[in-house]
Design a protein around this motif. Structure first.
Motif, PDB file in Angstrom:
ATOM      1  N   ASP A   1       0.857  -1.187   0.000  1.00 37.54           N
ATOM      2  CA  ASP A   1       0.000   0.000   0.000  1.00 37.54           C
ATOM      3  C   ASP A   1       0.898   1.244   0.000  1.00 37.54           C
ATOM      4  O   ASP A   1       1.621   1.481   0.964  1.00 37.54           O
TER       5      ASP A   1
ATOM      6  N   GLU B   1      -0.330   9.975   3.728  1.00 36.91           N
ATOM      7  CA  GLU B   1      -1.645   9.826   3.106  1.00 36.91           C
ATOM      8  C   GLU B   1      -2.628   9.251   4.095  1.00 36.91           C
ATOM      9  O   GLU B   1      -3.824   9.510   4.036  1.00 36.91           O
ATOM     10  N   GLU B   2      -2.143   8.428   5.031  1.00 39.00           N
ATOM     11  CA  GLU B   2      -3.020   7.582   5.831  1.00 39.00           C
ATOM     12  C   GLU B   2      -3.674   8.272   7.024  1.00 39.00           C
ATOM     13  O   GLU B   2      -4.698   7.799   7.511  1.00 39.00           O
TER      14      GLU B   2
ATOM     15  N   ARG C   1     -15.685  10.967   8.843  1.00 41.33           N
ATOM     16  CA  ARG C   1     -15.203  10.384  10.107  1.00 41.33           C
ATOM     17  C   ARG C   1     -15.810  11.167  11.257  1.00 41.33           C
ATOM     18  O   ARG C   1     -15.658  12.394  11.312  1.00 41.33           O
TER      19      ARG C   1
ATOM     20  N   ARG D   1     -18.518   5.416   4.286  1.00 45.60           N
ATOM     21  CA  ARG D   1     -17.953   5.709   2.953  1.00 45.60           C
ATOM     22  C   ARG D   1     -18.979   5.357   1.881  1.00 45.60           C
ATOM     23  O   ARG D   1     -19.754   4.405   2.027  1.00 45.60           O
TER      24      ARG D   1
ATOM     25  N   ALA E   1     -11.217   2.691  -1.153  1.00 44.30           N
ATOM     26  CA  ALA E   1     -10.188   3.313  -0.306  1.00 44.30           C
ATOM     27  C   ALA E   1      -9.909   4.732  -0.794  1.00 44.30           C
ATOM     28  O   ALA E   1     -10.113   5.041  -1.967  1.00 44.30           O
ATOM     29  N   GLY E   2      -9.433   5.563   0.096  1.00 46.46           N
ATOM     30  CA  GLY E   2      -9.016   6.916  -0.264  1.00 46.46           C
ATOM     31  C   GLY E   2      -7.589   6.897  -0.805  1.00 46.46           C
ATOM     32  O   GLY E   2      -6.811   5.995  -0.472  1.00 46.46           O
TER      33      GLY E   2
ATOM     34  N   HIS F   1      -4.232  -3.118   4.465  1.00 48.71           N
ATOM     35  CA  HIS F   1      -4.116  -2.537   5.806  1.00 48.71           C
ATOM     36  C   HIS F   1      -3.899  -3.678   6.800  1.00 48.71           C
ATOM     37  O   HIS F   1      -4.484  -3.696   7.888  1.00 48.71           O
TER      38      HIS F   1
HETATM   39  C1  GLV Z   1      -6.529   5.099   3.070  1.00 54.11           C
HETATM   40  O1  GLV Z   1      -5.953   4.038   2.916  1.00 54.11           O
HETATM   41  C2  GLV Z   1      -7.928   5.117   3.383  1.00 54.11           C
HETATM   42  O2  GLV Z   1      -8.736   4.773   2.516  1.00 54.11           O
HETATM   43  O3  GLV Z   1      -8.272   5.408   4.528  1.00 54.11           O
END
Ligand code: GLV
Ligand code: MN
Ligand code: MN
Length: 413
Positions: free
Chosen positions: A89, A119-120, A215, A288, A356-357, A383
């Motif tokens: 990832d 990014e995470e 979130r 999401r 996923a983002g 993940h």
């Molecule tokens: C990143 O991996 C996400 O989708 O939270």
């Protein structure tokens, strides 16, 4: 042309930069991250590229002759991982970009590899800060005070990484991170992180859309009481209310159905003792969806369900939306072109949305024509330390990206 072996070997070496424990843990600005960053810089130089950091530790690996501010084809991914994450990832898109940028260095086609620092959102509660910096849309002085789980501030962690050679000097207070290059187009190679490609026997996905998310933090306040003497009917148990909300989130995700998902990612209770009915609890909730309206509905319904549960139990609730991204369409033109190319190359492929983002969201939101390519994930697992993609599948994705870049070069010539 780089080989399957060089791709695999560099991925193995990058995976070795991790904190102790299962899988890969490389959180922004920590030791493993700094060491990986310095290693990438050295690898890029060994391949004849320049490695230039921006003020928050994003990296560009590029032809040294490219002048600052040049318009480039931006190809890359992120260096950080989740806690106990996998080997691919972010790493896959980073290493593939390094090798492709090196391969195309003397071609006259300005492909530059970008490596975002973060990014995470795994260390500080701010996802996609790296790419926002890369795009000149992040003001570091506004994030400086954010703290990690150990109380270290983002500003302190960044300053320590900078002292190790992993970031350029900070801009003036109130100023955005100076942009080093201007992305004319953007491409990110990534593992799918889900089961679709493997289930269908496909080797490649052209991603046309990325799901958005919200979130929420729920803070529940009940009454801390003696666990041995307080009758069940007189309790206002904050953790029991939180537990019911966790299940309500799960039901909402199931009732919405794909591509909607809902997750309670963490929960904690206070005071956290066997013999005290929990007086307070905190929950991390996420929804999401790929459609904006459906995402807004999920957020609303989750809030309504949580409030109703709290009210029935006589527990106070505060719900705060901590972060969110809108569902983001990627370039339809670039997706159509990539699909036609994959068909022409007889690669089993499909078009799909990403649950996923990704960094690519921020490029697309900034108006850069952007595209993602996925390769299969074994068992759809990500993940997790169990993340795995066969070397051959990684190679097919990178080889396809090479052909796609060649098509872009012809088109833009
Ligand atoms: C990143 O991996 C996400 O989708 O939270
Ligand atoms: Mn991830
Ligand atoms: Mn990723």
């Amino acid at each position: 042309m780089f080989t399957l072996e060089s791709l695999s070997e560099k991925l193995d070496r990058l995976a070795a930069f991790t904190a102790p424990g299962p899988g890969v843990t490389r959180l922004v600005y920590d030791d493993a991250w700094c060491e990986a960053h310095l290693w990438l810089q050295a690898e890029a130089r060994a391949l004849g590229l320049a490695a230039t950091c921006d003020a928050v530790g994003n990296l560009w690996l590029h032809n040294p002759e490219l002048p600052p501010g040049a318009r480039v084809i931006a190809l890359g991914s992120h260096l950080d991982t989740v806690k106990r994450g996998g080997r691919f990832d972010g790493a896959y898109g980073t290493i593939a970009a390094l090798l492709l940028a090196a391969e195309l260095r003397g071609s006259g086609f300005p492909v530059a590899a970008f490596v975002t620092c973060e990014e995470e959102g795994s260390r500080f509660p701010m996802a996609l800060t790296g790419v926002r910096g890369l795009l000149g849309r992040l003001v570091p002085s506004e994030c400086e005070g954010a703290r990690d789980a150990n109380g270290v501030t983002w500003g302190e962690a960044l300053a320590a990484a900078r002292a190790r050679g992993c970031a350029a000097p900070a801009p003036a207070a109130g100023a955005a991170v100076p942009r080093l290059f201007d992305a004319a187009r953007q491409l990110e190679l990534h593992i799918e992180q889900g089961p679709v490609l493997e289930s269908w026997g496909d080797k490649l996905a052209v991603v046309d859309r990325i799901a958005g998310y919200r979130r929420l933090r729920a803070r529940l306040t009940g009454e801390a009481r003696h666990a041995g003497t307080t009758p069940m009917e007189r309790r206002h148990d904050a953790l029991a209310a939180a537990a019911e909300i966790v299940l309500a989130a799960e039901s909402l995700g199931r009732a919405t159905g794909a591509p909607g998902v809902a997750t309670a990612g963490f929960a904690s209770a206070e005071p956290g003792l066997y013999n005290v009915v929990p007086g307070a609890a905190t929950l991390g909730l996420e929804v999401r969806h790929t459609e904006a309206e459906a995402l807004a509905r999920m957020e609303r319904e989750l809030g309504e369900a949580a409030r109703a549960i709290a009210q029935r139990r006589g527990v106070a609730i505060e719900l705060e939306t901590k972060a969110g991204e809108e569902p983001t369409p990627l370039s339809e033109e670039l997706a159509a072109q990539a699909l036609a190319l994959a068909a022409g190359m007889a690669i089993p492929h499909r078009r799909m949305a990403s649950g996923a983002g990704h960094d690519t969201m921020a490029f697309a939101q900034a108006g850069v024509p952007a595209l993602m390519l996925f390769v299969p994930s074994r068992g759809g697992i990500s993940h997790s330390p169990d993340e795995l993609t066969k070397a051959r599948d990684l190679w097919v994705g990178a080889a396809f990206a090479r052909e796609l870049l060649a098509a872009w070069r012809q088109e833009l010539a």
